[in-house]
Design a protein around this motif. Structure first.
Motif, PDB file in Angstrom:
ATOM      1  N   SER A 155       0.850  -1.187   0.000  1.00 45.51           N
ATOM      2  CA  SER A 155       0.000   0.000   0.000  1.00 45.51           C
ATOM      3  C   SER A 155       0.883   1.235   0.000  1.00 45.51           C
ATOM      4  O   SER A 155       1.845   1.319   0.769  1.00 45.51           O
TER       5      SER A 155
ATOM      6  N   THR B 209      -1.983   7.519   4.024  1.00 43.87           N
ATOM      7  CA  THR B 209      -2.262   6.807   2.774  1.00 43.87           C
ATOM      8  C   THR B 209      -2.396   7.794   1.621  1.00 43.87           C
ATOM      9  O   THR B 209      -2.279   9.004   1.796  1.00 43.87           O
TER      10      THR B 209
ATOM     11  N   GLU C 272       6.328   2.254   0.024  1.00 44.24           N
ATOM     12  CA  GLU C 272       5.317   1.201  -0.036  1.00 44.24           C
ATOM     13  C   GLU C 272       5.359   0.467   1.300  1.00 44.24           C
ATOM     14  O   GLU C 272       6.439   0.164   1.817  1.00 44.24           O
TER      15      GLU C 272
ATOM     16  N   TRP D 207       0.346  -6.400   1.839  1.00 39.55           N
ATOM     17  CA  TRP D 207      -0.869  -5.791   1.305  1.00 39.55           C
ATOM     18  C   TRP D 207      -2.003  -5.853   2.313  1.00 39.55           C
ATOM     19  O   TRP D 207      -2.795  -4.933   2.455  1.00 39.55           O
TER      20      TRP D 207
ATOM     21  N   LYS E 161      -3.250  -3.022   5.223  1.00 35.25           N
ATOM     22  CA  LYS E 161      -4.258  -1.986   4.978  1.00 35.25           C
ATOM     23  C   LYS E 161      -5.480  -2.542   4.277  1.00 35.25           C
ATOM     24  O   LYS E 161      -6.595  -2.073   4.503  1.00 35.25           O
ATOM     25  N   ALA E 162      -5.306  -3.546   3.423  1.00 38.57           N
ATOM     26  CA  ALA E 162      -6.400  -4.011   2.569  1.00 38.57           C
ATOM     27  C   ALA E 162      -7.020  -5.302   3.078  1.00 38.57           C
ATOM     28  O   ALA E 162      -7.589  -6.062   2.289  1.00 38.57           O
TER      29      ALA E 162
END
Length: 882
Positions: A538, A568, A610, A614, A617-618
């Motif tokens: 992210s 973000t 980055e 992943w 956050k996701a």
């Protein structure tokens, strides 16, 4: 016969019908610059000769002329204009828009005009009309200047008209061609010792006359600009004038008029003025000078103008400041504002006028540097700076280095004059308190934000793309996100841009391939690029402070113990405080160990990075979308394959109609279902590659790839290898937290270099990597053949900062498990990347501009203007899969 016309003016053609005004206008002005009363009659009545439509036609004419003048465009009014009341309306229009009215009179013989009208079928009025207009014109000639026309040109014959030429002249205030660098110097008020000390400190070499008096100063590379108020109150007004007059005459300085010069001029000319506020001292000192010197002073002050517009319109110098709508204009109202500022009509307890805080509301593109109102120290406020730091009152004499935005000042030797209004002071230190002064003056502090800074439709000018538009509804969407979810706005200095994919590959089994990236940069004249590993995580922006308290001291954030923040792409905090604090502590330790704070002489660092994995956050997205799709496919497709295989083994009854056809259809269905099962398995494997278990900060990794800014500096012109070297130093300092970014330099004009890069990409994506980003090795790159000034469309002159080339298997997450099926690939090849590329460039330019404004020390709202615009552009309808 040369007729001079200011570049920005209202030109009024005056002459009776038949004198050739329209012909003259067509010969000397652009068609778009001329507004004809006849044409306006046609607009409102479909008949240019319908005299009953004249009032409405002139309403239209004045409206169009007003819009042109508001936009800063020369405007020509083609009408008879022989009546004083018609001219009066136009002079008022010019004053309303602060431009100079110019009259060009075509005073031709009545007989000649009558002959011309007789040859025109649309002129059916009698000779009495021409006679009446001629009488009105004759009575008008002597009073045109008294009516307010700054310049009057009269042409008395057809030969004069034929021989005439129009020369457009710059206004005296228009020095846009002067690019600097400059040293803008605040109010001197007769303090010659401090002025000579300041000029010496700035690097100027003083020139002296036979008596040893300074009569000039010269710098090898720079010129001075004085904001006025050279005179009154101080010990040596003649000495200051002698020095500045010499510099202006030699071309080493510019000077605008201050209100004290204007008053001194009236006194020297014998006008009735109040001899107060230091004027008595000036008159006494000048009385001891020779008459010739006083005459030179009078001539010099009389020649001073209200303000200067410099450096392509990026710098404005005026004694008391200047609103954006007045910049580059000429009128009594503009001069009044430049000399005295904007007052409310009231006086304070010291008997001084209460001034309206115009700088608080200033939103102009140009930097406005001024003086007039003493402040304890010079501070930026909304792209404006007051340089009057009260030297004559015992303060300092201050100069601004432009364009560097550095301040240089020297202390006053003593208090020469007691101010009527004392500076507010800090009781603990006895020093002047700028915040208290700002509050007393009703000024807005530089970091106080306002919804008007970011709402509504707007156009933002950047140094990279000239004009970037933001729609009102998109701005409203950005404001909604920011106000509900974003970090403290004082942290929010930057948002990273989206990234454009490469053009679609023509290869049968691929949508993206490195060859298209190399070809694109080669076409843009970029021969050296850098391929960087694209981490699947992210996007994160890291603001890392060197020690507790920096956040409060530098950014005004109330948490004295904060070490920074991580946010973000939409400005939201990445972690809750209980995780953010220890993570930032590790980053601060790593940056300190790498020596970055000391090397860059900064207390904070801003990184683009980055954050991995992943799922940090996701996670919700993975559970609700990717995992759900994979689980459903893995549950249903194997069962469907089993049923189809069983059906395929059944024997159809003999003589069954179309038995062979149905068998072929079943075979095809089975093959498609088997392929879908394999695709679903590949889809699940694709997203699982980028996920791993984390517990708090355990398992969290950060991959920084660019150092964006530090105190007073930006780094987008440093090559990418420099940035990755910085990242490698962080990796060495904290290998458990910071992960490296692999890279490969490539020459786009070398087939062997390209082949090696393609192989590198293939190996990386085959091993589960997302792909790579191809960037110009030099980082910020402009195509010299496409400069922004030549074309305002998005992208002219600015080369894409990066092109992403994603791997075949990773794209399953973007386009779906079955995107590799031939029929789907054919459809997906129609994807259009042009809008995405435009969006990426516009957001990139806005991000660079936000960082530049931050490094220059501009107010927070100036950076926020760009930051909010980046988020607003994200509302544009672009295929999210690109």
């Amino acid at each position: 016969m040369e007729l001079t016309v200011p570049e920005l003016s209202l030109v009024v053609l005056v002459g009776i019908t038949g004198s050739g005004k329209s012909t003259f206008a067509r010969a000397h002005f652009k068609p778009t610059e001329v507004i004809s009363s006849d044409y306006c009659r046609g607009l409102v009545a479909d008949d240019e000769n319908d005299q009953s439509a004249t009032p409405a036609a002139f309403d239209v004419l004045r409206y169009i002329a007003g819009k042109r003048l508001e936009a800063g465009r020369l405007t020509v009014v083609d009408a008879t204009n022989v009546q004083p009341e018609a001219r009066r309306e136009l002079v008022l229009l010019a004053r309303e828009h602060d431009v100079l009215p110019v009259a060009i009179v075509l005073d031709l013989p009545e007989k000649l005009c009558a002959e011309r009208n007789s040859k025109r079928q649309d002129r059916d009025f009698g000779p009495h009309v021409i006679r009446r207009q001629r009488d009105q014109l004759r009575r008008s000639l002597r009073r045109l200047q008294r009516e307010g026309f700054r310049t009057v040109h009269v042409l008395h014959s057809a030969e004069d008209i034929d021989a005439a030429s129009i020369t457009r002249t710059r206004l005296y205030s228009d020095l846009r061609h002067e690019a600097g660098p400059f040293d803008v110097i605040g109010d001197v008020h007769g303090c010659l010792p401090e002025l000579t000390e300041l000029l010496t400190t700035l690097g100027y070499c003083l020139e002296r006359d036979a008596a040893g008096r300074p009569v000039g100063a010269r710098h090898p590379d720079r010129r001075a600009v004085f904001v006025g108020d050279l005179v009154d109150r101080g010990p040596d007004t003649p000495g200051v004038l002698r020095l500045v007059m010499g510099m202006v005459a030699a071309g080493t300085a510019f000077c605008v008029s201050g209100n004290h010069e204007a008053k001194l001029l009236r006194a020297l000319r014998g006008k009735n003025v109040k001899v107060n506020h230091g004027l008595a001292e000036s008159l006494e000192q000048l009385a001891r000078e020779p008459e010739e010197f006083r005459t030179e002073v009078e001539r010099f002050i009389d020649g001073l103008i209200s303000h200067y517009v410099l450096d392509g319109g990026r710098l404005v110098v005026a004694h008391a400041g200047l609103l954006e709508r007045y910049q580059g204009r000429a009128s009594g109202r503009v001069r009044e504002f430049c000399l005295y500022g904007q007052t409310t009509g009231e006086t304070d307890e010291y008997g001084l006028p209460v001034r309206f805080p115009w700088a608080q509301e200033y939103r102009g593109r140009a930097v406005v540097v001024y003086g007039h109102t003493p402040v304890p120290r010079a501070e930026w406020l909304n792209n404006t700076l007051c340089l009057d730091t009260g030297c004559v009152f015992g303060g300092r004499l201050t100069a601004l280095n432009y364009p560097e935005r550095a301040l240089v000042s020297v202390a006053a030797a003593r208090v020469y004059y007691t101010p009527a209004r004392p500076f507010p002071a800090d009781p603990a230190t006895g020093e002047a308190d700028a915040a208290g002064f700002a509050a007393a003056a009703g000024r807005r502090e530089p970091d106080v934000l306002d919804i008007g800074d970011v709402s509504g439709s707007r156009v933002i000018e950047t140094a990279y793309l000239p004009r970037i538009g933001v729609r009102e509804d998109h701005a409203a969407a950005a404001l909604e996100v920011m106000s509900r979810f974003a970090i403290d706005p004082r942290w929010l200095l930057y948002l990273p841009p989206t990234m454009s994919p490469v053009a679609t590959s023509p290869r049968d089994d691929l949508l993206e391939h490195p060859d298209e990236a190399f070809a694109a940069y080669r076409a843009d004249g970029v021969t050296s690029v850098l391929c960087e590993e694209k981490h699947m995580g992210s996007r994160a922006v890291l603001l890392v402070c060197r020690s507790p308290g920096v956040a409060q001291a530098r950014f005004g954030v109330p948490d004295r113990e904060a070490l920074g923040v991580i946010w973000t792409r939409t400005g939201r905090p990445f972690f809750a405080a209980e995780l953010m604090t220890p993570l930032l502590a590790q980053l601060t330790t790593a940056a300190e160990a790498a020596g970055l704070f000391a090397e860059l002489d900064t207390s904070w660092l801003l990184f683009d990075a980055e954050l991995l994995p992943w799922n940090v956050k996701a996670g919700q997205l993975l559970r609700d979308q990717y995992a759900a799709v994979g689980a459903a496919a893995r549950a249903s497709l194997p069962a469907a394959v089993s049923v189809l295989e069983q059906a395929r083994t059944r024997h159809l009854p003999s003589g069954e109609p179309n038995g062979e056809l149905r068998s072929a259809e079943l075979d095809a269905l089975l093959a498609r279902t088997v392929a879908r099962e394999a695709n679903a398995t590949a889809f699940t494997a694709a997203y699982l590659r980028y996920c791993w278990t984390t517990d708090g900060l355990a398992g969290v990794r950060i991959a920084p790839f660019q150092l964006l800014a530090s105190e007073g500096a930006v780094y987008h012109e440093r090559p990418h290898l420099w940035h990755l070297d910085v990242a490698d130093r962080l990796v060495a300092a904290s290998p458990g937290l910071i992960t490296p970014t692999r890279r490969l330099p490539v020459q786009t004009d070398d087939p062997a270099s390209i082949a090696a890069a393609v192989l590198w990409w293939q190996e990386h994506t085959a091993a589960g990597g997302e792909g790579m980003v191809v960037k110009p090795a030099a980082n910020l790159h402009r195509d010299p053949a496409l400069t922004p000034g030549r074309d305002s469309s998005a992208g002219r002159g600015l080369v894409q900062p990066g092109l992403k080339v994603r791997g075949r298997e990773y794209l399953r997450l973007i386009y779906g498990p079955d995107y590799t099926e031939p029929a789907n690939l054919v459809r997906l090849r129609q994807r259009a990347v042009g809008h995405k590329r435009s969006l990426a460039l516009r957001e990139y330019a806005l991000g660079l501009e936000a960082l530049d404004r931050l490094a220059r020390g501009e107010p927070l709202w100036r950076s926020h203007e760009c930051v909010f615009a980046v988020l607003a552009l994200e509302s544009e309808p672009v295929d999210p899969r690109l």
